[in-house]
Design an enzyme around this catalytic site. Structure first.
Site, PDB file in Angstrom:
ATOM      1  N   SER A 278     -24.536  -4.298  -3.039  1.00  0.00           N
ATOM      2  CA  SER A 278     -23.821  -4.982  -1.970  1.00  0.00           C
ATOM      3  C   SER A 278     -23.956  -4.167  -0.694  1.00  0.00           C
ATOM      4  CB  SER A 278     -22.348  -5.141  -2.348  1.00  0.00           C
ATOM      5  OG  SER A 278     -21.566  -5.472  -1.207  1.00  0.00           O
ATOM      6  N   LYS A 284     -20.490  -2.495  -6.603  1.00  0.00           N
ATOM      7  CA  LYS A 284     -20.944  -3.759  -7.169  1.00  0.00           C
ATOM      8  C   LYS A 284     -22.357  -3.671  -7.738  1.00  0.00           C
ATOM      9  CE  LYS A 284     -19.695  -7.730  -5.798  1.00  0.00           C
ATOM     10  NZ  LYS A 284     -19.696  -8.997  -5.038  1.00  0.00           N
ATOM     11  N   ASN A 286     -24.427  -6.802  -8.639  1.00  0.00           N
ATOM     12  CA  ASN A 286     -24.408  -8.260  -8.675  1.00  0.00           C
ATOM     13  C   ASN A 286     -25.497  -8.818  -9.593  1.00  0.00           C
ATOM     14  OD1 ASN A 286     -22.342  -8.421  -6.704  1.00  0.00           O
ATOM     15  ND2 ASN A 286     -23.856  -8.084  -5.087  1.00  0.00           N
ATOM     16  N   ARG A 317     -53.842 -46.820   1.596  1.00  0.00           N
ATOM     17  CA  ARG A 317     -53.527 -45.433   1.939  1.00  0.00           C
ATOM     18  C   ARG A 317     -52.320 -45.479   2.869  1.00  0.00           C
ATOM     19  NH1 ARG A 317     -57.777 -42.596   4.721  1.00  0.00           N
ATOM     20  NH2 ARG A 317     -56.448 -40.780   4.412  1.00  0.00           N
TER      21      ARG A 317
END
Length: 443
Positions: A278, A284, A286, A317
């Protein structure tokens, strides 16, 4: 704008640096366009419709490194696609002697569609390799944790016990479903050759006695399936790509969603092998791989919807429908390629905390086995009474914070009933083991 400033993936960590990123980049797309042009000239030479020297010259010129991809992109605005300026540059690179054999009889969409199929085939091969890695990682987890018990959760709440082995086997089953769909679509990707309006008339005018033979030769040269018909406005190949890619994103997204839930701080039953940091909180780690997979899974259905919408292509087309496909299809290939890469890394490094899983089985004071107890006590007390008693004891377990087993032991009606096995969550996983074994038999 410079080459270094485009197509870098700055805002796309889900696919940046993945094998699919290189396989779908502007340079890779340019090379696929050149490969299609060179294959067309070689196919014509093989049928005596062009000199061998032309095939050699065009193939030699078909090197993306010789062209300025950014300049081509800017010049594509004039005609609405990059083939038009590219043909002019390849023709100049080949020279006067063989320049007239570049793009001979084709329309821009023939080359663009064929190149798109080449890019898809090359990217899908990489996706399949990473799906195989993911499958192997999940097979190992499933086998290792065949008997690791954790709470089964339904509608976000504890339901009955299950095993992590069965959960991983379910993830693996989805990955194999995705693999089968991707492999089937990849093997069916067709070349495109129809000329101006899908009749192959120009090739006949240039001397092809059997234009269908040229279609077959072109498909062989480019390494794609021979189409039954020109598919300028019959967009089944693109729709099939949309379907298999959206399914794969969702299949991997299911794995990611479960990991994100189980990796929550207050749950902590699994963790990524190397979580991300983080910018503000040093503590942290994550679940970044799962996060990026989940992000891709949320985008994929909308991208696929654009491709399905392009099925409504008018005339022989279309104006706009074909053009609308290019970016969302490439985004889908990139998203799924990145998700498959991240899923392989995630499953290879996933850490499973069996002790925490076992601890969580007791969070509801033993109520996780109330279904089993109801079945065990019904023959003793009668179905209605067993349900009423367990409902009463469940309320007390919550209110008093006491284990259900302790409360049952105080009840005169069941005091003499042996409930030792019935109250053990580890003994109430049903056919989880055999189901896991059966799932792992699939190859």
């Amino acid at each position: 704008m410079t080459a270094a400033s485009s197509d870098t993936g700055l805002l796309a960590p889900g696919w940046a640096g993945s094998p699919a990123a290189d396989a779908t980049g502007d340079t890779a797309y340019l090379q696929a366009l050149l490969d299609a042009e060179a294959a067309l000239t070689r196919a014509q030479a093989a049928l005596g419709l062009a000199p061998d020297g032309a095939a050699t010259a065009v193939t030699g010129a078909a090197d993306a490194g010789r062209f300025d991809v950014v300049a081509l992109g800017l010049r594509a605005r004039a005609g609405g696609n990059p083939v038009i300026p590219l043909v002019a540059e390849v023709t100049a690179a080949v020279g006067a002697e063989y320049g007239s054999y570049v793009h001979r009889g084709a329309t821009s969409q023939d080359i663009m569609d064929t190149a798109t199929m080449l890019v898809a085939a090359r990217a899908l091969a990489l996706v399949l390799a990473d799906l195989a890695r993911t499958e192997r990682g999940l097979a190992r987890l499933s086998f290792a944790h065949r008997a690791t018990v954790l709470p089964g959760r339904t509608l976000t709440q504890h339901a009955v016990p299950t095993t992590f082995g069965l959960k991983a086997a379910g993830w693996r089953s989805l990955v194999l479903d995705a693999r089968d769909r991707v492999a089937g679509v990849r093997d069916a990707l067709p070349a495109q050759l129809g000329g101006a309006a899908g009749t192959l008339a120009a090739f006949e005018a240039y001397g092809a006695g059997d234009p269908l033979a040229l279609t077959a030769a072109f498909a062989r040269e480019v390494g794609l399936r021979e189409p039954a018909l020109p598919w300028h406005t019959l967009r089944t190949p693109v729709a099939d790509l949309a379907g298999c890619l959206a399914f794969t994103a969702g299949a991997l997204g299911k794995l990611a969603a479960d990991v994100l839930t189980l990796a929550r701080t207050e749950i902590g039953e699994v963790a990524e092998g190397s979580g991300g940091g983080s910018s503000a909180m040093p503590h942290k780690a994550n679940p970044v791989r799962a996060t990026l997979i989940a992000a891709g899974a949320r985008r994929a259905p909308q991208l696929a919807a654009v491709l399905y919408g392009a099925l409504v292509a008018e005339d022989e087309r279309p104006a706009g429908a074909w053009h609308a496909e290019w970016e969302p299809l490439r985004d889908l290939l990139r998203l799924v390629g990145g998700a498959a890469r991240d899923a392989a890394e995630l499953t290879e490094g996933l850490r499973v905390n069996a002790e925490v899983m076992r601890h969580h089985l007791d969070l509801t004071h033993g109520l996780i086995v109330s279904e089993r107890l109801s079945a065990v006590l019904a023959p003793v007390l009668g179905r209605a009474r067993a349900k009423a008693l367990l409902s009463e004891l469940a309320a007390r377990a919550h209110a008093e914070g006491r284990p259900l087993a302790e409360l049952l032991a105080e009840e005169p009606e069941v005091r003499d009933v042996d409930l030792a096995d019935a109250i053990d969550p580890a003994r109430y996983t049903g056919a989880a083991g055999p189901l896991t074994d059966r799932a792992l038999e699939r190859r």
